[in-house]
Design a protein around this motif. Structure first.
Motif, short mmCIF file in Angstrom:
data_model
loop_
_atom_site.label_atom_id
_atom_site.label_comp_id
_atom_site.label_asym_id
_atom_site.label_seq_id
_atom_site.Cartn_x
_atom_site.Cartn_y
_atom_site.Cartn_z
N ASP A 45 5.64 4.54 5.24
CA ASP A 45 6.52 3.53 5.87
C ASP A 45 6.60 2.25 5.04
O ASP A 45 7.33 1.31 5.41
CB ASP A 45 6.12 3.25 7.34
CG ASP A 45 4.68 2.81 7.51
OD1 ASP A 45 3.84 3.13 6.66
OD2 ASP A 45 4.39 2.14 8.52
N HIS B 209 -7.54 -1.69 6.45
CA HIS B 209 -6.57 -0.64 6.75
C HIS B 209 -7.18 0.71 6.38
O HIS B 209 -8.21 0.77 5.74
CB HIS B 209 -5.27 -0.91 5.97
CG HIS B 209 -4.08 -0.17 6.51
ND1 HIS B 209 -3.78 -0.11 7.85
CD2 HIS B 209 -3.10 0.54 5.89
CE1 HIS B 209 -2.68 0.60 8.01
NE2 HIS B 209 -2.25 1.02 6.85
N HIS C 70 0.84 -1.20 0.00
CA HIS C 70 0.00 0.00 0.00
C HIS C 70 0.87 1.24 0.00
O HIS C 70 2.10 1.16 0.01
CB HIS C 70 -1.00 -0.01 1.16
CG HIS C 70 -0.40 0.09 2.53
ND1 HIS C 70 0.50 -0.82 3.03
CD2 HIS C 70 -0.59 1.01 3.52
CE1 HIS C 70 0.83 -0.49 4.27
NE2 HIS C 70 0.20 0.63 4.60
ZN LIG Z 1 -0.24 1.55 6.50
#
Ligand SMILES: [Zn+2]
Ligand SMILES: [Zn+2]
Length: 244
Positions: free
Chosen positions: A63, A133, A59
């Motif tokens: 990070d 998410h 995704h």
């Molecule tokens: Zn994430």
């Protein structure tokens, strides 16, 4: 299949380390799963950038992808000076294609991926499953020719789909962003106990916890996961190698 942890931190890298990045070497293919902050530098301890075949992005959170544009420049330069012969294949969720801003299509070939789809990179079979998410995210399963499987959760909250997708995996590399006392505080991530529950219900061979918080005693994550899962649970660490 050889798996190397390049980075294992959530959010931002600790000193001299990296956020999400995992190198998979299998049947002659070198596949990087996620390319977070610090990954491009640390990756080169294990794989020359000339030899990286593909990048799979779960995704578009920083990070997990902060280093992709530096990687694009590395591929461009290595090809221009004749050290690398082919563009890098980058696989990204089809619904996030618009958020990628590569500038040099001659050096980076973007391929859309979607949940339920199956594709091959070299001899390695890849499958994807939607996670829970804040933004669209795909967990990824890699299967070698000998049938050995790795499932990497990406970022996810607790869901039945993650259990089904991880079923009988040899290695489950699963995010563990929170301690159990923080349960319910944030959607879209797992506590260590939830990660252990998923591992137990899926009957996986071994569990590697990753995507860590920057506080507390990380060994507590192992204890919390082990309350549910009786198999081997370990913490990921920078440069950790796992062979299956
Ligand atoms: Zn994430
Ligand atoms: Zn993350």
């Amino acid at each position: 299949m050889d798996i190397t942890v390049i980075g294992c931190w959530g959010a931002y890298p600790e000193k001299n380390e990296a956020t999400s990045g995992y190198l998979v070497e299998c049947e002659g293919s070198r596949i990087l799963l996620d390319c977070g902050s610090g990954v491009l530098s640390r990756l080169q301890n294990h794989c020359a950038l000339e030899e990286l075949d593909a990048l799979v992005l779960t995704h578009m959170h920083a990070d997990h992808m902060a280093d992709v544009y530096s990687l694009e420049f590395a591929i461009l330069i290595l090809m221009q000076i004749g050290k690398r012969s082919k563009p890098l294949d980058v696989y990204v969720n089809e619904v996030e294609l618009g958020s990628l801003a590569f500038e040099y299509p001659d050096y980076v070939r973007v391929h859309p991926i979607r949940a339920g789809e199956e594709l091959t990179i070299g001899q390695v079979r890849l499958q994807f499953s939607e996670t829970v998410h804040e933004i669209p995210c795909l967990a990824v399963k890699l299967t070698a020719r000998d049938g050995k499987t790795l499932v990497y959760s990406g970022d996810t909250g607790y869901c039945q789909a993650m259990i089904d997708f991880s079923r009988s995996a040899d290695v489950l590399l699963i995010e563990s962003s929170f301690y159990d006392f923080q349960a319910g505080r944030m959607n879209g991530h797992l506590t260590a106990g939830e990660a252990g529950k998923i591992a137990a219900l899926a009957g996986v061979g071994q569990t590697i916890l990753t995507h860590f918080p920057h506080y507390g005693d990380l060994n507590q994550l192992v204890m919390e996961a082990s309350r549910h899962y009786t198999g081997q649970v370990r913490l990921a660490f920078c440069d950790m190698q796992i062979n299956i």
